[in-house]
Scaffold this motif. Structure first.
Motif, short mmCIF file in Angstrom:
data_model
loop_
_atom_site.label_atom_id
_atom_site.label_comp_id
_atom_site.label_asym_id
_atom_site.label_seq_id
_atom_site.Cartn_x
_atom_site.Cartn_y
_atom_site.Cartn_z
N PRO A 280 0.81 -1.23 0.00
CA PRO A 280 0.00 0.00 0.00
C PRO A 280 0.84 1.28 0.00
O PRO A 280 1.92 1.32 0.58
N LYS A 281 0.31 2.29 -0.65
CA LYS A 281 0.91 3.63 -0.60
C LYS A 281 0.22 4.44 0.50
O LYS A 281 -0.96 4.21 0.80
N PHE A 282 0.97 5.38 1.09
CA PHE A 282 0.40 6.22 2.14
C PHE A 282 0.52 7.70 1.77
O PHE A 282 1.21 8.07 0.82
N LEU A 283 -0.17 8.52 2.53
CA LEU A 283 -0.24 9.95 2.25
C LEU A 283 1.04 10.69 2.62
O LEU A 283 1.35 11.74 2.05
N GLY A 284 1.75 10.16 3.62
CA GLY A 284 2.95 10.84 4.10
C GLY A 284 2.63 12.05 4.96
O GLY A 284 3.37 13.05 4.96
N ILE A 285 1.52 11.98 5.69
CA ILE A 285 1.13 13.10 6.56
C ILE A 285 1.23 12.68 8.03
O ILE A 285 1.29 11.50 8.36
N SER A 286 1.23 13.64 8.90
CA SER A 286 1.31 13.40 10.33
C SER A 286 0.09 12.61 10.81
O SER A 286 -1.04 12.89 10.42
N GLY A 287 0.34 11.61 11.63
CA GLY A 287 -0.75 10.86 12.24
C GLY A 287 -1.09 9.55 11.56
O GLY A 287 -1.94 8.80 12.04
N GLU A 288 -0.40 9.22 10.48
CA GLU A 288 -0.75 7.99 9.75
C GLU A 288 -0.40 6.72 10.51
O GLU A 288 -0.90 5.64 10.18
N SER A 289 0.46 6.81 11.52
CA SER A 289 0.84 5.63 12.29
C SER A 289 -0.03 5.43 13.53
O SER A 289 0.19 4.51 14.31
N LEU A 290 -1.04 6.27 13.71
CA LEU A 290 -1.92 6.16 14.88
C LEU A 290 -2.80 4.91 14.83
O LEU A 290 -3.18 4.47 13.73
N PRO A 291 -3.14 4.35 15.98
CA PRO A 291 -4.14 3.28 16.02
C PRO A 291 -5.46 3.78 15.44
O PRO A 291 -5.90 4.89 15.74
N GLY A 292 -6.06 2.98 14.58
CA GLY A 292 -7.30 3.40 13.92
C GLY A 292 -7.08 3.84 12.49
O GLY A 292 -8.04 4.10 11.77
N VAL A 293 -5.80 3.88 12.04
CA VAL A 293 -5.50 4.20 10.65
C VAL A 293 -5.11 2.91 9.94
O VAL A 293 -4.18 2.21 10.36
N TYR A 294 -5.83 2.57 8.90
CA TYR A 294 -5.56 1.36 8.12
C TYR A 294 -5.17 1.73 6.69
O TYR A 294 -5.64 2.73 6.14
N SER A 295 -4.34 0.89 6.09
CA SER A 295 -4.28 0.90 4.63
C SER A 295 -5.51 0.13 4.16
O SER A 295 -6.01 -0.76 4.88
N ALA A 296 -6.01 0.44 2.98
CA ALA A 296 -7.17 -0.30 2.46
C ALA A 296 -6.82 -1.77 2.30
O ALA A 296 -7.67 -2.65 2.50
N ASP A 424 -13.11 8.05 14.03
CA ASP A 424 -12.35 7.12 14.86
C ASP A 424 -11.66 6.05 14.02
O ASP A 424 -11.06 5.12 14.54
N CYS A 425 -11.74 6.22 12.68
CA CYS A 425 -11.09 5.27 11.77
C CYS A 425 -10.81 5.95 10.44
O CYS A 425 -11.71 6.56 9.85
N VAL A 426 -9.57 5.84 9.98
CA VAL A 426 -9.18 6.38 8.67
C VAL A 426 -8.64 5.24 7.82
O VAL A 426 -7.77 4.47 8.27
N ILE A 427 -9.16 5.10 6.61
CA ILE A 427 -8.70 4.06 5.68
C ILE A 427 -8.08 4.75 4.46
O ILE A 427 -8.74 5.53 3.77
N VAL A 428 -6.79 4.49 4.23
CA VAL A 428 -6.07 5.12 3.13
C VAL A 428 -6.08 4.20 1.91
O VAL A 428 -5.55 3.09 1.95
#
Length: 506
Positions: A280-296, A424-428
């Motif tokens: 998966p590719k990510f956005l490269g922004i602050s907070g992407e490693s937080l619990p509740g952030v998934y790659s699709a 409470d959940c972000v899917i990239v």
């Protein structure tokens, strides 16, 4: 016969907005004269400018489960839709099909109620007709070229393909006598399966090596049950196994066994690499490693492969209340619809306009029906947390401006135009890139800067002798049908080279 041929030619040449209804009536009459035993269907169906409707589960019902949304045509609906096909002489739909299925012919066999012949036409060109009938973007390929689409909706080719593939009787497939030549296929996604099938038909002994515990690749872990039931995929893979293809799971080529070992120690005369693009590719922004952030990829794998939505499975997955999905492709829509079925409110954030979304329009419509919301011309810039968990995402509005150096408009941020979305959940879901496992274990194979394998576009040969590659590992993320096309092309290339090298006699 000659008279009918002239009639077909005239139909194709003369169709326009003023005479399409008249020509359709001729086709209807001609088809109903072919067989006195066929039950005639109301002319209005044949003359209809719209497709025969596909039965669907109602939105309020389907968001509570993962059952397939599109129920499928019954015999009457399929025959009605088959009567819309003009059986054009030059077959523009075939030219637009990546694997060149004889589309008018299989539709004609549906009209004649011969589903076994319809399936044989499909399977001759397509290793996965039931799958493609569901997930192939026909609206951008065969249906886009359909003559009926010039004055109404095109023939529903995908729906008819699904009908024939789902309802045919089990058929005995003829393959050539074994030539004793072993070929290895790395990866059991659509490209690998297609290559293996073509080679099996030609008499090769084929083994597919799959890293996961089950075959199917992205079709297994990436596409939700409500779009592609796993029993459908398993059925088509079983057809391949019946041809004599061996599938060895839980084997990571590049780690467990190297490419060189396959050729030098296991006596495989050629290797086809079709490992896809699963990183998966990510956005490269602050907070992407937080619990509740998934790659699709992770989110969908937990749901599709590991069945996290079923109570009898112990797969851990967050059951969010408010999900934000970033992206505009099919993967983003799949993730959004899965989250909705887990009970979450869902918003898709896409940096461009709705018209520019690469996802299929049908899937976007289904998502909207299911209550998924959309925010366009917006892009995330930061993911925020409370007590160590995601609770907000900050976005910035986007706009198009004239680019002084080109005629195209340029997408840019609107300074100061930011807004927050509670979540409470972000899917990239912004794309994928190839896995680097093989790259790190075979120096003779050339890769480009993005990690894709370099190949000859005509033969799919790599820079290493006897090694070929195709599908997403070469093209980047693409469609199932384009991967199938690569698999077929690679098989023919391997066959020619095996003959030239003296490993196989003609």
């Amino acid at each position: 016969m000659e008279k009918n041929k002239i009639m077909k030619i005239n139909i194709e040449e003369n169709i326009n907005k003023n005479n399409v209804e008249k020509e359709n009536e001729k086709i209807y009459e001609m088809k109903n004269k072919k067989s006195s035993t066929d039950k005639k269907v109301d002319k209005k169906i044949n003359l209809s400018k719209t497709q025969t409707p596909m039965p669907m589960l109602p939105p309020e019902e389907r968001i509570k489960n993962f059952d397939e949304v599109a129920i499928g045509y019954d015999a009457i609906s399929a025959k009605n839709e088959s009567l819309r096909c003009l059986n054009c002489v030059n077959k523009p739909c075939v030219a637009m099909c990546p694997v060149n299925i004889d589309i008018p012919e299989f539709i004609n066999q549906i009209y004649r109620n011969d589903l076994d012949k319809a399936y044989s036409v499909l399977y001759k060109s397509n290793a996965l007709p039931s799958v493609c009938g569901r997930v192939c973007p026909q609206e951008k390929q065969c249906q886009m070229a359909c003559v009926r689409g010039k004055n109404g909706e095109p023939v529903a080719i995908g729906r008819l393909e699904r009908y024939a593939a789902d309802n045919h009787n089990k058929m005995k497939l003829e393959i050539k006598k074994s030539n004793g030549c072993k070929i290895a296929v790395v990866g059991s996604g659509p490209s690998g399966l297609a290559c293996a099938r073509e080679l099996a038909f030609l008499g090769y002994s084929v083994t597919i090596f799959e890293a996961l515990h089950s075959p199917g690749g992205v079709m297994l872990y990436g596409i939700p049950e409500f779009r592609l039931p796993k029993k459908i995929l398993e059925k088509e893979i079983d057809e391949l196994i019946n041809l004599g293809v061996n599938i060895q799971t839980n084997t990571v080529i590049g780690k467990t066994i190297s490419i060189d070992n396959l050729i030098n120690n296991f006596n495989y005369k050629a290797v086809y690499i079709s490992t896809g693009a699963g990183v998966p590719k990510f956005l490269g922004i602050s907070g992407e490693s937080l619990p509740g952030v998934y790659s699709a990829n992770e989110f969908l794998t937990r749901i599709n492969l590991m069945r996290a939505y079923l109570k009898e499975y112990d797969t851990p997955i967050l059951k969010p209340k408010n999900t934000i999905v970033i992206g505009g492709g099919n993967v983003a829509i799949d993730a959004a619809r899965c989250a909705r079925r887990l009970g979450s409110e869902v918003t898709v954030v896409y940096r461009r306009t709705e018209l520019e979304m690469p996802a299929r329009k049908e899937e976007i419509t289904h998502a909207k029906e299911e209550g998924v919301k959309f925010i366009f011309l917006s892009n995330p810039i930061k993911i925020l947390a409370h007590d160590g968990k995601v609770n907000n995402i900050k976005c910035i509005k986007m706009k198009y401006i004239e680019d002084e150096n080109s005629k195209e408009k340029k997408l840019c941020e609107i300074k100061g135009k930011t807004f927050d979305l509670a979540t409470d959940c972000v899917i990239v879901a912004i794309g994928t890139s190839p896995n680097s496992t093989i790259k790190g274990n075979c120096n003779e194979i050339e890769f480009d800067e993005s990690g894709k394998i370099k190949t000859d576009s005509e033969t799919l040969r790599t820079s290493k002798s006897r090694v070929y590659a195709g599908g997403d590992i070469v093209t980047g993320s693409a469609t199932v049908i384009l991967a199938l096309k690569h698999g077929k092309k690679a098989a023919m290339s391997i066959h020619k080279d095996m003959i030239a090298l003296g490993d196989v006699s003609i």
